[in-house]
Design a protein around this motif. Sequence first.
Motif, mmCIF file in Angstrom:
data_model
loop_
_atom_site.group_PDB
_atom_site.id
_atom_site.type_symbol
_atom_site.label_atom_id
_atom_site.label_comp_id
_atom_site.label_asym_id
_atom_site.label_seq_id
_atom_site.Cartn_x
_atom_site.Cartn_y
_atom_site.Cartn_z
ATOM 1 N N HIS A 68 11.805 57.728 18.768
ATOM 2 C CA HIS A 68 11.809 59.120 19.242
ATOM 3 C C HIS A 68 12.941 59.970 18.686
ATOM 4 N N ASP A 69 13.773 59.361 17.868
ATOM 5 C CA ASP A 69 14.859 60.097 17.247
ATOM 6 C C ASP A 69 15.831 60.755 18.229
ATOM 7 N N ARG A 70 15.958 60.152 19.392
ATOM 8 C CA ARG A 70 16.988 60.587 20.337
ATOM 9 C C ARG A 70 17.230 59.454 21.325
ATOM 10 N N ASN A 71 18.392 59.501 21.998
ATOM 11 C CA ASN A 71 18.708 58.420 22.933
ATOM 12 C C ASN A 71 18.402 58.821 24.381
ATOM 13 N N PRO A 72 17.682 57.953 25.110
ATOM 14 C CA PRO A 72 17.403 58.265 26.509
ATOM 15 C C PRO A 72 18.564 57.901 27.431
ATOM 16 N N ILE A 73 19.585 57.246 26.837
ATOM 17 C CA ILE A 73 20.757 56.870 27.645
ATOM 18 C C ILE A 73 21.997 57.535 27.066
ATOM 19 N N GLU A 74 22.702 58.215 27.939
ATOM 20 C CA GLU A 74 23.928 58.900 27.520
ATOM 21 C C GLU A 74 25.113 57.930 27.605
ATOM 22 N N SER A 75 25.155 57.176 28.721
ATOM 23 C CA SER A 75 26.230 56.185 28.868
ATOM 24 C C SER A 75 25.821 55.105 29.870
ATOM 25 N N ILE A 76 26.469 53.944 29.707
ATOM 26 C CA ILE A 76 26.246 52.841 30.647
ATOM 27 C C ILE A 76 27.621 52.364 31.105
ATOM 28 N N SER A 77 27.783 52.220 32.418
ATOM 29 C CA SER A 77 29.044 51.633 32.884
ATOM 30 C C SER A 77 28.733 50.602 33.963
ATOM 31 N N SER A 78 29.638 49.670 34.125
ATOM 32 C CA SER A 78 29.406 48.595 35.086
ATOM 33 C C SER A 78 30.639 48.385 35.937
ATOM 34 N N ARG A 79 30.405 47.886 37.131
ATOM 35 C CA ARG A 79 31.557 47.493 37.953
ATOM 36 C C ARG A 79 31.157 46.339 38.861
ATOM 37 N N LEU A 80 32.151 45.489 39.134
ATOM 38 C CA LEU A 80 31.942 44.429 40.132
ATOM 39 C C LEU A 80 32.677 44.872 41.378
ATOM 40 N N LYS A 81 32.052 44.697 42.528
ATOM 41 C CA LYS A 81 32.751 45.053 43.774
ATOM 42 C C LYS A 81 33.984 44.161 43.909
ATOM 43 N N THR A 98 30.762 33.770 54.395
ATOM 44 C CA THR A 98 30.577 32.542 53.613
ATOM 45 C C THR A 98 29.973 32.963 52.278
ATOM 46 N N VAL A 99 30.204 32.141 51.261
ATOM 47 C CA VAL A 99 29.739 32.496 49.918
ATOM 48 C C VAL A 99 28.218 32.697 49.932
ATOM 49 N N GLU A 100 27.507 31.788 50.631
ATOM 50 C CA GLU A 100 26.043 31.851 50.654
ATOM 51 C C GLU A 100 25.545 33.125 51.352
ATOM 52 N N ALA A 101 26.145 33.414 52.514
ATOM 53 C CA ALA A 101 25.695 34.592 53.271
ATOM 54 C C ALA A 101 25.991 35.871 52.493
ATOM 55 N N ILE A 102 27.118 35.899 51.796
ATOM 56 C CA ILE A 102 27.469 37.080 50.999
ATOM 57 C C ILE A 102 26.438 37.273 49.886
ATOM 58 N N GLU A 103 26.089 36.181 49.208
ATOM 59 C CA GLU A 103 25.114 36.306 48.114
ATOM 60 C C GLU A 103 23.746 36.749 48.637
ATOM 61 N N ASN A 104 23.381 36.238 49.822
ATOM 62 C CA ASN A 104 22.053 36.586 50.355
ATOM 63 C C ASN A 104 22.009 37.928 51.070
ATOM 64 N N GLY A 105 23.197 38.458 51.399
ATOM 65 C CA GLY A 105 23.193 39.672 52.230
ATOM 66 C C GLY A 105 23.723 40.927 51.556
ATOM 67 N N ILE A 106 24.467 40.768 50.453
ATOM 68 C CA ILE A 106 25.022 41.946 49.777
ATOM 69 C C ILE A 106 24.436 42.018 48.370
ATOM 70 N N PHE A 107 23.695 43.079 48.109
ATOM 71 C CA PHE A 107 22.942 43.135 46.846
ATOM 72 C C PHE A 107 23.612 43.991 45.775
ATOM 73 N N ASP A 108 24.740 44.621 46.110
ATOM 74 C CA ASP A 108 25.341 45.507 45.101
ATOM 75 C C ASP A 108 26.715 45.011 44.646
ATOM 76 N N ILE A 109 26.862 43.684 44.593
ATOM 77 C CA ILE A 109 28.151 43.139 44.117
ATOM 78 C C ILE A 109 28.298 43.456 42.626
ATOM 79 N N ALA A 110 27.203 43.279 41.885
ATOM 80 C CA ALA A 110 27.212 43.696 40.469
ATOM 81 C C ALA A 110 26.473 45.022 40.386
#
Length: 239
Positions: A68-81, A98-110
């Motif tokens: 398409h001769d243009r970029n659909p993404i201007e920028s990408i950034s990432s953060r870990l909580k 607990t590690v297990e409960a955190i992994e199963n209950g918090i979805f925006d760590i990455a």
Amino acid sequence: MAESILGTLSESIEEKKRKLAEKMEKQMLKRLHSSAYPMKELMAFYRCAQMEMETKFRVLDEQFSLTHDRNPIESISSRLKTLDHIYEKAKRKGIPLTVEAIENGIFDIAGVRVVCPFEKDIYMLRSSILSQDDITLVEERDYIKNPKESGYRSLHLILEIPIFLQKEKRMMKVEVQLRTMAMDQWASLEHRLMYKKDLPEDVREEMKKKLLECAALNRRLDEIMQDVKDTTDLYQEED
Ligand code: 0O2
């Protein structure tokens, strides 16, 4: 007299309960820190998942720009909580530390944030990423179609993505926030201006109103920009 003794007694019971709860929380945090390896390992897995997700978007951007001769993404950034933010969120949501409960209950760590020039780019990227057979949509919140009360707009996707380790494949959740440049500008400034500011209530309300006005202007800006793009594209196609 009896009432005041009872009152003092119940106050001291409440105080003891509070101290016990504090002690238990400290012990849980200590346990989580002392299980430092599992938590460190989990965070490393999230870092890997974040890298994989970023790469997927970079690949889509590269390929689209070829055709398409243009970029659909201007920028990408990432953060870990940070661990502090993870514990704070776990506490707020009643998730055991607990590690297990955190992994199963918090979805925006990455978290991966993808900023696009136009609103239609967001939905194009959404459908491209969701059509990939190793990606699973876990949750979607469309704050573009349904903005938050604050005026916040973005498309939030919780996606599950595999990471390939030495001896296993592991599915990890990553939160992807897709926004236009205008949405990103508003969200960054609003966060900086309002976050954890100790403002008097009337001033806070007044500022919220002004930010809502800015959100409406930003929304209009996106609409006009999209319109200009769609119109100029028509002429380009006719050449
Ligand atoms: P950071 O530093 O960006 O990670 P919760 O996390 O419980 O508060 P929930 O329901 O899990 O919220 O998720 P939600 O509300 O769908 O999205 C939360 C994230 O979206 C926030 O992450 C912000 O990045 C962004 N966001 C949501 N509402 C607003 C808003 O009104 N203004 C701005 N500037 N950003 C917003 P974090 O974890 O708060 O922060």
